[in-house]
Scaffold this active site. Structure first.
Site, short mmCIF file in Angstrom:
data_model
loop_
_atom_site.label_atom_id
_atom_site.label_comp_id
_atom_site.label_asym_id
_atom_site.label_seq_id
_atom_site.Cartn_x
_atom_site.Cartn_y
_atom_site.Cartn_z
N THR A 28 -0.91 -13.00 -46.31
CA THR A 28 -1.43 -14.36 -46.09
C THR A 28 -2.66 -14.30 -45.20
O THR A 28 -2.72 -13.48 -44.28
CB THR A 28 -0.35 -15.23 -45.42
OG1 THR A 28 0.80 -15.28 -46.25
CG2 THR A 28 -0.85 -16.65 -45.17
N THR A 31 -8.62 -13.04 -45.38
CA THR A 31 -8.98 -11.80 -46.06
C THR A 31 -8.12 -11.59 -47.29
O THR A 31 -8.60 -11.15 -48.34
CB THR A 31 -8.85 -10.59 -45.10
OG1 THR A 31 -9.53 -10.89 -43.88
CG2 THR A 31 -9.46 -9.34 -45.71
N ASP A 84 -4.54 -9.76 -37.18
CA ASP A 84 -5.34 -10.45 -36.16
C ASP A 84 -5.90 -9.46 -35.15
O ASP A 84 -6.99 -9.66 -34.62
CB ASP A 84 -4.49 -11.51 -35.47
CG ASP A 84 -4.00 -12.57 -36.44
OD1 ASP A 84 -4.85 -13.21 -37.08
OD2 ASP A 84 -2.77 -12.75 -36.59
N GLY A 97 -1.54 -17.17 -38.86
CA GLY A 97 -1.31 -18.21 -39.87
C GLY A 97 0.13 -18.65 -39.96
O GLY A 97 0.50 -19.40 -40.88
N GLU A 103 5.99 -12.14 -43.81
CA GLU A 103 5.12 -10.96 -43.88
C GLU A 103 5.88 -9.70 -43.48
O GLU A 103 5.78 -8.66 -44.13
CB GLU A 103 3.90 -11.15 -42.98
CG GLU A 103 2.90 -12.18 -43.49
CD GLU A 103 1.79 -12.50 -42.52
OE1 GLU A 103 0.82 -13.14 -42.93
OE2 GLU A 103 1.90 -12.11 -41.33
#
EC number: 5.3.1.6
Length: 218
Positions: A28, A31, A84, A97, A103
């Site tokens: 997510t 990018t 990040d 996010g 994830e």
């Protein structure tokens, strides 16, 4: 190259890690959105994808890529996601996010984790980017107090509810010298679903977009 150009370059480079007739894991973020676009020309060469968020699911579905429930999939050949922050040891902070839990689950099932970033995400020590922690709503205040004991400054992310129905605490002012240990400590706090440290299971491959092109660290 500007930052968007770097993101597009690494997203395109990640396509070569996608195996034919496979089901892939898709992360997510900004990018990853470019990676999803890069899948369009090869969408008929893969079986489909497992997505880490509702947002990515919508993008994949819009391209005609079938999205599978993870419970119906034994394993994934590859998981592609951003970060990040990331160190030379391939330890990461993720979750800006608010999709960190899904994830982390999808990454755990994948044989290979390919992290795609631009060069602004490289750091010597994790912690300048606030560390997201997903928390059961009723435990928010308790978890915040426990995080303070660990030296962090937790801030409730107002107005954000995760895809799992939980809330996010962003932990500021951490200098994370031992990310594997801190990941474990945070996850042991009752009420924490998971945290945004991806250290116990870091990236296997890092693709970094820079002025000179895409750097590969395998």
């Amino acid at each position: 190259m500007n930052q968007d150009d770097k993101k597009k370059a690494v997203a395109q480079a990640a396509v070569r890690y996608v195996e034919q007739d496979s089901i892939i894991g898709v992360g997510t973020g900004s990018t990853v959105n470019y990676f999803i676009e890069a899948l369009a020309p090869i969408k008929n060469d893969i079986v489909g994808a497992v997505s880490s968020s509702e947002a990515s699911t919508e993008r994949l579905t819009a391209l005609g890529i079938e999205v599978f429930d993870l419970n119906s999939v034994d394993q994934l050949s590859v998981y592609v996601d951003g970060a990040d922050e990331i160190t030379e040891h391939r330890h990461m902070i993720k979750g800006g996010g608010a999709a960190l839990t899904r994830e982390k689950i999808v990454a755990a099932v994948a044989q290979k984790f390919v992290c795609i970033i631009d060069d602004t995400k490289n750091v010597g020590v994790l912690g300048a980017f606030p560390l997201p922690v997903e928390v059961i709503p009723m435990a928010r205040s308790y978890v915040a107090r426990e995080i303070v004991k660990l030296g962090g400054d937790p801030v409730y992310r107002q107005g954000v509810v995760t895809d799992n129905g939980n809330v996010i605490l962003d932990v500021h002012n951490l200098k994370i010298l031992n990310p594997v240990e801190l990941e474990r400590q945070l996850n042991n706090i009752v009420g924490v679903v998971t945290n945004g440290l991806f250290a116990a299971r870091g990236a296997d491959v890092v693709l970094t977009g820079s002025e000179s092109g895409v750097q590969v660290n395998e």
